[in-house]
Design a protein around this motif. Structure first.
Motif, PDB file in Angstrom:
ATOM      1  N   UNK A  14       0.842  -1.192   0.000  1.00  0.00           N
ATOM      2  CA  UNK A  14       0.000   0.000   0.000  1.00  0.00           C
ATOM      3  C   UNK A  14       0.874   1.237   0.000  1.00  0.00           C
ATOM      4  N   UNK A  15       0.693   2.094  -0.995  1.00  0.00           N
ATOM      5  CA  UNK A  15       1.456   3.329  -1.084  1.00  0.00           C
ATOM      6  C   UNK A  15       0.536   4.510  -1.316  1.00  0.00           C
ATOM      7  N   UNK A  16       1.128   5.670  -1.599  1.00  0.00           N
ATOM      8  CA  UNK A  16       0.330   6.857  -1.874  1.00  0.00           C
ATOM      9  C   UNK A  16       0.086   7.702  -0.638  1.00  0.00           C
ATOM     10  N   UNK A  17      -0.666   8.770  -0.836  1.00  0.00           N
ATOM     11  CA  UNK A  17      -0.837   9.783   0.184  1.00  0.00           C
ATOM     12  C   UNK A  17      -1.531   9.353   1.457  1.00  0.00           C
ATOM     13  N   UNK A  18      -2.406   8.335   1.387  1.00  0.00           N
ATOM     14  CA  UNK A  18      -3.078   7.931   2.617  1.00  0.00           C
ATOM     15  C   UNK A  18      -2.385   6.756   3.299  1.00  0.00           C
ATOM     16  N   UNK A  19      -1.297   6.277   2.701  1.00  0.00           N
ATOM     17  CA  UNK A  19      -0.590   5.156   3.324  1.00  0.00           C
ATOM     18  C   UNK A  19       0.067   5.567   4.645  1.00  0.00           C
ATOM     19  N   UNK A  20       0.195   6.887   4.884  1.00  0.00           N
ATOM     20  CA  UNK A  20       0.721   7.359   6.146  1.00  0.00           C
ATOM     21  C   UNK A  20      -0.186   7.004   7.318  1.00  0.00           C
TER      22      UNK A  20
END
Length: 312
Positions: free
Chosen positions: A257-263
């Motif tokens: 899982x990557x991208x801006x909400x992976x944080x």
């Protein structure tokens, strides 16, 4: 440039986006030696996108003669033969332009390859990510403003029958909307605002925030905010249910899982896993792996460079 760099084969990775175009000089080991950003609108409104790309590639090749190949990632659909972009709403002037043929004609000594940006991100994780020793087969789900995805299948990028398979973000969920239209960043924020409007007693501390973002909502989970917790639980369930379909269809149980909400990984993944465990047999779940993509903001550039890694 050092003497060592002069003697080393390098790759030029280009990450095309609706807002900006990033150039990066990349080693075969995945180190970005130099990076530049250009505004997409300046290219489109100036001498034209294609001419601007040719000009800047030419400048890079002149400055860095060690570049042997150029990989370009695009936020759209490509032709099966990977010579042109066939759907790209953000930059319509490039659609059906034979971009690879144009670049090869301009720079015949250089190897060019193009690919969808999310598929590039999967390649980047395969060649340069810290998970690369673990997995030959996996799905990368990029959770940002949009929801993109790419699949590596036995060490090869999976393209689908017409070259544009694994568009997971556009799958319809049981709620009658696409995955992207529920968990993309703008929709995530809109959903949170809807929940806040229902919170007439203003119990949630999110009411005090002037602007919402995935990070802000995640920060309130750590403070025990019940509404923020419920939002991420719901997001996790939606993603998990969608992944059940992918796992069944593709027979893949390694998920990055990557991208801006992976944080906010730690906040939505528990419900994601719960949904998957509920709907999948142990054949998939006994050795299922769900982890974070590792390249973060460099995923686009390194993924584009990964295209040339496939060719050398």
């Amino acid at each position: 440039m050092s003497k060592e760099q002069n003697n080393k084969q390098m790759i030029l990775g280009i990450d095309v986006g609706g807002t900006s175009v990033k150039f990066g000089l990349v080693t075969p080991e995945g180190e970005i030696q130099h990076a530049t950003r250009f505004m997409t609108a300046d290219w489109v409104n100036g001498i034209g996108f294609v001419e601007s790309m040719k000009k800047e590639i030419g400048e890079y090749l002149k400055k860095y003669p060690v570049v042997k190949g150029v990989g370009i990632g695009w936020p759209g659909l490509l032709s099966l033969d990977r010579t042109k972009v066939v759907l790209l709403p953000n930059i319509p002037s490039i659609v059906n332009v034979p971009i690879v043929e144009i670049l090869r004609s301009e720079f015949p000594q250089i190897h060019f390859k193009i690919e969808n940006d999310a598929k590039c991100a999967a390649l980047g994780e395969y060649y340069f990510g810290s998970n690369k020793q673990r997995m030959q087969t996996f799905l990368l789900l990029a959770l940002g403003t949009g929801v993109g995805s790419g699949v590596m299948m036995s060490g090869k990028l999976f393209l689908g029958g017409r070259g544009n398979g694994t568009e997971v973000g556009h799958m319809l969920t049981t709620r009658g909307k696409s995955l992207e239209n529920q968990v993309g960043i703008n929709h995530l924020i809109a959903y949170t605002k809807e929940q806040l409007a229902l919170d007439t007693a203003k119990k949630s501390s999110l009411h005090k925030e002037a602007e919402l973002s995935p990070k802000v909502i995640a920060d309130h989970v750590s403070k025990g905010d019940a509404l923020a917790i419920a939002v991420w639980n719901d997001i996790g369930t939606i993603i998990g249910e969608s992944l059940v379909n992918i796992v069944r269809v593709m027979d893949i149980n390694n998920i990055l899982l990557g991208g801006g909400i992976s944080g906010a990984f730690d906040y939505f993944v528990p419900n994601l896993k719960k949904a998957m465990l509920q709907h999948l047999p142990t054949y998939y779940t006994d050795d299922m792996y769900i982890g974070k993509a590792t390249l973060e903001n460099d995923a686009g550039l390194l993924g584009a460079a990964g295209l040339i890694m496939e060719a050398i």
